[in-house]
Design an enzyme around this catalytic site. Structure first.
Site, PDB file in Angstrom:
ATOM      1  N   GLY A  97     102.098  41.095 -57.334  1.00  0.00           N
ATOM      2  CA  GLY A  97     101.882  41.660 -56.009  1.00  0.00           C
ATOM      3  C   GLY A  97     101.934  43.177 -55.999  1.00  0.00           C
ATOM      4  N   GLU A 142      98.665  44.368 -57.030  1.00  0.00           N
ATOM      5  CA  GLU A 142      97.685  44.107 -55.967  1.00  0.00           C
ATOM      6  C   GLU A 142      97.778  45.139 -54.865  1.00  0.00           C
ATOM      7  OE1 GLU A 142      96.865  39.429 -55.833  1.00  0.00           O
ATOM      8  OE2 GLU A 142      98.993  39.903 -56.026  1.00  0.00           O
ATOM      9  N   ALA A 192     105.953  39.857 -56.317  1.00  0.00           N
ATOM     10  CA  ALA A 192     106.523  39.128 -55.190  1.00  0.00           C
ATOM     11  C   ALA A 192     107.822  38.477 -55.628  1.00  0.00           C
ATOM     12  CB  ALA A 192     105.534  38.073 -54.705  1.00  0.00           C
ATOM     13  N   GLU A 240     100.772  36.074 -62.714  1.00  0.00           N
ATOM     14  CA  GLU A 240     101.022  34.874 -61.904  1.00  0.00           C
ATOM     15  C   GLU A 240     100.708  33.582 -62.636  1.00  0.00           C
ATOM     16  OE1 GLU A 240      99.614  37.575 -60.814  1.00  0.00           O
ATOM     17  OE2 GLU A 240     100.175  38.072 -58.782  1.00  0.00           O
TER      18      GLU A 240
END
Lengths: 443, 701
Positions: free
Chosen positions: B110, B113, B64, B135
């Site tokens: 992300g 994911e 992200a 993260e």
């Protein structure tokens, strides 16, 4: 190319040694306990390349002599070369002629240079006798091999039973390597054969052994070995090791006299004290054609003139040097007395003494070479002047190279030139000899 | 601006991620809305097979957008962002198509994911391929369903390890742990997809390991996890310093065996709270600072030359020299020079310990290091770094000697921490190639390198030095050739102030404990012991002299300190200092301390203590002020003297060179959180004058 005709050993291109260095020799299980043969070779090669004007990119081939040939370093020469930073394009191969493997590497390289197949060859003799493996009996191996093929549980169980019945006691590769299976004798036993044949007493052997220790110790004290041997930082303590570990400066004939014979109990004369020591070490030399060396202005340590290998009775393999020397020197019309220095590998004190007696024996010369007079032994003061394998050690793959290296040093530092002879006996019944000199060959 | 394309090839559809405005694919608002659009298209006409891939070399999806995360200040907004990402992943998951994520390059956060939402991941074997959920390193945890889907793929043990450490795996390891269904070579990608099509859509993924939901397995497992995670942070208040760690452990514990919908909701809620913590903002900022240092122009300019470097000669096999030699062996052959074999042996031993730390001995890397007692090998060296004694004559003699052997292009770098590079260049013919390259102890761990130019140093040399540091994974910072450079100069007042507190009667354990709980990895007192009291004395005097009369009070050690040094209490190296040391471990306070610091009462028994005599224990906030304000003032002084060009670099330097707690963002950032007026009055209360450039702090809020 070699011109056929006048003399079959006329050289078109001289072979010279432009760099050379060796590691200290450590007792097996001693200072180099944690260093494998590969690591020893790598360290010495890196050091030689750092100290010499020859660069890794100049090298055309790598040839390394090694006897134990560790299973995890197949073609140990290639493994060592790659780990030492030699370019991947440089081919490498390993040679084996038992105790003369180090010399074999040198002579193979020299022949390639003479034939014009290479210009610069890095040669070495490396050995880690500490890391000689323990092996399983062949029946055990056979049973193990059946295991992956056994699918069903019942089959697996029968394989396990077979495994249990097979001999579990490990075979000691080191001992098996020092045993000649063709005649069923260990190397020490062949030395005992010679001791009896040439009537070499226990005292003579012990005195010779003492001399070896004293000469080696004196040479180290004088700093004679300082530039031949590199200081090596060995794990786990990384203390610098410089001196050869095997030398016993306080050795005495009384102490030697107390030892019991090892190979023929209780009546034999060969003991651990008057035999060569089991050691680890590596010796590296860089050979080049004289033309190339002069063009690049590389320092010339000496010239390799000629060499020979002969076969003899395996039960008396210790006499190999007599045969090989006779062949080599007669080729060149020379005698031992023409040599300024001689290095005979001290596999056993008895073996060296037997060689000297054989060289001095007219009967031996008549029976073996059909000659009227004895070939003539070199003077004792010109043989192994700075100690030999009894004191320094005999890492089997290394010794052949070490003798040449130390001889070059002696011609340069001690005798101010001249000719040198290096010779070894080879288990299995062979002899190896190499003639070198400080100047170009003149006829 | 286009972030992705949908390409249909018959029954196979490819979602190709390829941003036109950046070098890497990131998930930001634009990317998410385009993905939503394409998902609608896919949902209306689902293909047999869907492949997610990237057209960017070296990158699948890097995660992200950090800027987006950093800009969110409202927990509800953060939760909303997480829910949006989760819904994207959910939509991919429920597509009737067989979905395959074709991962080549970095697949982080992300991006992983999204890949986990697919039926299968194919990891392409490539040196840039790495998969991770990092993260935790920016103070949050995975929020797009990673906490729910990763454990199903690799099992709870491995998933917890990956999420808590943020460490990455390569393609081969991904296959081994079950994260990727297949690892393949670059040429085998189509075959891999065909093989998976053959395999068919994946069925339900069971709980791995199956016994985790049984009591007391889960409780015990997470108890162990918590113990190990907080072990290294036990001196800190973890809830406040790194809230993500306890939060993610609690989340993961809760989510075992929970139905997906509920678990995802919990994940989003937990993430929302973490995004807005100051720790997260600070950690993201610190990450950007480090990246900025790595991406400096100087590094870019010097990179081509450094790529061709093959050999380095390191002089000095002490702590720093052997650390530098080990670091350099990553990319080059190393000659480690020393004057005698004993110190050389110690250096080699230290490096062999570093080599063995990896679990299996790093023999090959160690064999690149050659111990040398003479000058052999210098003619082939591309770089020479010296880490010998801090004596200007010794160093000048070394350079003169080295210059005779070394090539015309070789860099000559010094690890000096207190001498002037210009001084070192005096009288040298090759001054243009001499520069300072100052590492921090311990070299393999501390990322900062101070790069210093002397009068004669050329820009080319500086570029190459910065690029060299970057090639070893370090962060280079260019500082001026002033005494103490940057970090050590600011560290001295910190230490001297701590000693003044001891003089006033505070106990060393209390002072150090307070600094530890503030976040400093080592308290000032223990730091002095580790560095060596004699070195602290020497450096303090040197800097005090060099920086002028006004600085004497800040740098020069008190008299009782000198007495300790004279009596042989040198700290760790002599076994005793302020504390007693055995085999590198800090023990109890040195009982002899009372002789030098009469203010410290060592009364153990109630009957011995005199109620009127003992000094009151100072409040923690006061201790922190006393020690850190001088550090701040010195930092501001450095800025006004242009020791470092940009103030942001100063914060990076403190974190990466001194260990200043990253969760606080840096010294300037930390102090900017206070009201300036209040700060000024605190300074005055301690007897310092407020500097003119204190307004610099405003820019750090």
């Amino acid at each position: 190319m070699v011109a056929k005709g006048a003399h079959q050993h006329e050289r078109v291109d001289d072979v010279v040694v432009v760099a050379g260095l060796r590691s200290p020799m450590a007792k097996a299980g001693g200072a180099f306990d944690r260093l494998t043969a590969v690591e020893l070779g790598v360290q010495v090669i890196r050091e030689v390349l750092a100290r010499s004007p020859v660069r890794a990119t100049d090298i055309n081939q790598v040839i390394i002599g090694n006897v134990i040939q560790p299973a995890e370093a197949a073609n140990i020469a290639r493994v060592i070369a790659l780990n030492a930073g030699i370019p991947i394009a440089v081919p490498a191969h390993t040679v084996h002629r038992n105790c003369a493997s180090g010399m074999q590497a040198i002579t193979d390289a020299a022949e390639k240079i003479q034939a014009g197949r290479a210009d610069v060859v890095l040669v070495a003799g490396v050995e880690s006798m500490t890391h000689a493996p323990l092996l399983f009996h062949d029946h055990f191996r056979a049973a193990m091999a059946k295991l992956p093929k056994a699918g069903r549980l019942s089959k697996k169980l029968s394989v396990f039973v077979e495994l249990a019945k097979a001999p579990w006691k490990p075979r000691i590769a080191l001992l098996e390597g020092l045993h000649d299976s063709t005649v069923g004798l260990g190397m020490g036993q062949t030395a005992e054969n010679l001791a009896r044949e040439f009537s070499i007493s226990r005292q003579e052997q012990d005195i010779f052994a003492l001399q070896s220790h004293q000469r080696a110790h004196a040479a180290w004290q004088d700093g004679w070995f300082d530039d031949e041997v590199m200081p090596l930082f060995a794990p786990p303590s990384y203390n610098a090791v410089h001196r050869d570990e095997g030398i016993r400066e306080k050795q005495s004939t009384q102490a030697l006299g107390k030892l019991k014979p090892v190979f023929d109990r209780p009546l034999g004369t060969v003991t651990a004290g008057n035999s060569s020591q089991i050691t680890d070490g590596a010796a590296v030399l860089i050979l080049a054609s004289r033309v190339r060396a002069e063009a690049e202005d590389w320092p010339i340590m000496g010239y390799l003139h000629d060499w020979s290998y002969t076969g003899c009775d395996p039960a008396r393999m210790g006499l190999g040097p007599v045969h090989a020397t006779q062949k080599l020197l007669s080729q060149q019309g020379l005698h031992c007395s023409d040599m300024s220095r001689v290095e005979i590998n001290e596999a056993f004190a008895a073996q060296v003494l037997a060689c000297l007696k054989a060289m001095d024996s007219a009967k031996f010369a008549k029976d073996n070479f059909g000659l009227a007079q004895a070939t003539g032994a070199p003077a004792i003061d010109s043989i192994n002047v700075h100690g030999g394998a009894v004191a320094l050690g005999h890492p089997v793959g290394m010794s052949g190279a070490r003798l040449v290296l130390t001889l070059l040093g002696q011609l340069k530092k001690d005798t101010d030139g001249g000719l040198g002879l290096a010779t070894l006996c080879v288990g299995g019944g062979q002899g190896a000899a190499l003639l070198l000199g400080s100047e170009r060959w003149k006829r | 601006m286009e972030t992705l394309r949908l390409i249909r090839e018959g029954e196979l559809a490819r979602l190709c991620f390829d941003r036109s405005d950046k070098r890497v694919n990131v998930i930001d608002a634009c990317c998410m809305s385009q993905l939503e659009t394409q998902l609608e298209v896919l949902e209306s006409d689902p293909p047999e097979t869907l492949v997610l891939q990237s057209d960017k070399a070296g990158c699948f999806i890097a995660g992200a957008d950090l800027g987006l995360i950093a800009s969110i200040t409202d927990a509800v907004e953060a939760t909303g962002l997480a829910e949006r990402g989760q819904s994207l992943c959910r939509r991919i998951e429920v597509l009737p198509s067989l979905s395959v994520a074709l991962v080549q390059g970095s697949c982080m956060g992300g991006g992983l994911e999204l890949a986990l939402a697919c039926d299968y991941i194919v990891a392409v074997e490539d040196e840039k391929t790495e998969l991770a959920l990092p993260e935790i390193k920016i103070g949050i945890h995975p929020g797009f369903g990673g906490c729910v889907r990763l454990p199903k793929r690799v099992g709870w043990m491995k998933a917890v390890e990956m999420i808590l450490s943020g460490s990455s795996v390569d393609a081969h390891t991904a296959k081994r742990i079950g994260l990727a269904a297949l690892s393949c070579k670059i040429e085998q990608q189509d075959q891999a997809i065909a093989w998976l099509i053959n395999k068919g859509k994946v069925r339900q993924r069971p709980l791995r390991p199956w016994w985790l939901k049984l009591w007391p397995a889960k409780a015990l497992f997470f108890q162990q996890v918590e113990k190990r995670a907080c072990a290294r942070l036990k001196y800190l208040d973890v809830e406040r310093a790194y809230p993500a760690v306890p939060a993610v452990i609690a989340l993961l514990k809760e989510v075992v065996g929970m139905p997906d919908g509920l678990a995802l909701a919990r994940e989003a809620e937990s993430l929302g709270k973490l995004v807005v913590t100051p720790t997260s903002k600070n950690l993201i900022r610190v990450f950007y600072l480090g990246e900025a240092l790595k991406k400096q122009d100087a590094v870019r300019r010097g990179r081509p030359a450094v790529a061709g470097f093959k050999k380095i000669a390191v002089y000095g096999a002490g702590t720093m020299g052997s650390g530098i030699a080990w670091l350099a062996s990553k990319t080059m052959d190393v000659d480690l020079h020393e004057v005698a074999s004993q110190p050389l042996a110690r250096g080699m031993k230290a490096m062999s310990r570093l080599a063995n730390r990896r679990g299996r001995s790093d023999h090959q890397r160690l064999s690149r290091i050659r111990p040398v007692l003479d000058s052999s090998g210098l003619d082939h060296a591309d770089v020479v770094i010296e880490a010998v004694l801090e004596d200007i004559r010794l160093k000048r003699a070394l350079w003169t000697d080295v210059a005779q052997h070394v090539s015309r292009e070789a860099l000559l770098l010094s690890n000096t921490s207190s001498l002037s590079i210009s001084d070192m260049q005096a009288g040298q013919a090759d001054a243009d190639r001499i520069a300072g390259m100052h590492f921090f102890n311990p070299v393999p761990k501390m990322p900062l390198v101070e790069v210093v130019a002397g009068h004669g140093t050329t820009a080319d040399t500086m570029d190459k030095t910065c690029a060299l540091a970057a090639s070893w994974g370090k962060y280079p910072i260019i500082v001026a050739d002033r005494p103490g450079f940057l970090v050590n100069r600011c560290l001295m007042p910190f230490m001297v102030s701590a000693f003044k507190l001891l003089e006033a009667g505070q106990k060393p354990e209390h002072v150090d404990g307070t600094l530890n709980s503030f976040g400093m990895p080592m308290g000032a007192v223990e730091l002095a012991d580790r560095v060596g009291l004699d070195i602290c004395l020497h450096v303090g005097e040197h800097l005090g002299r060099a920086l002028g009369e006004s600085k004497q009070g800040l740098f020069v050690m008190p008299d009782w300190f000198r007495l300790m040094v004279d009596d042989g209490l040198l700290g760790e190296k002599s076994g005793k200092g302020f504390f007693v040391y055995e085999k590198g471990r800090r023990g109890a306070r040195n009982a002899q301390l009372a002789e030098y610091l009469p203010g410290i009462s060592t009364a153990e028994h109630e009957s011995d203590a005199d109620l009127g005599e003992s000094t009151s224990v100072m409040a923690k906030a006061e201790i922190i002020d006393s020690c850190l304000l001088p550090m701040l003032l010195e930092a501001l002084a450095c800025l006004s003297e242009n020791v470092v060009e940009q103030p942001e670099h100063l914060d990076a330097a403190f974190i990466y060179g001194m260990g200043f707690p990253p969760f606080r963002g840096g010294v300037l950032r930390y102090f900017s959180s206070f009201d300036t007026g209040e700060l000024e009055s605190r300074m005055v209360a301690l007897g310092y004058t407020v500097p003119d450039n204190i307004t610099v702090l405003h820019g750090f809020r």
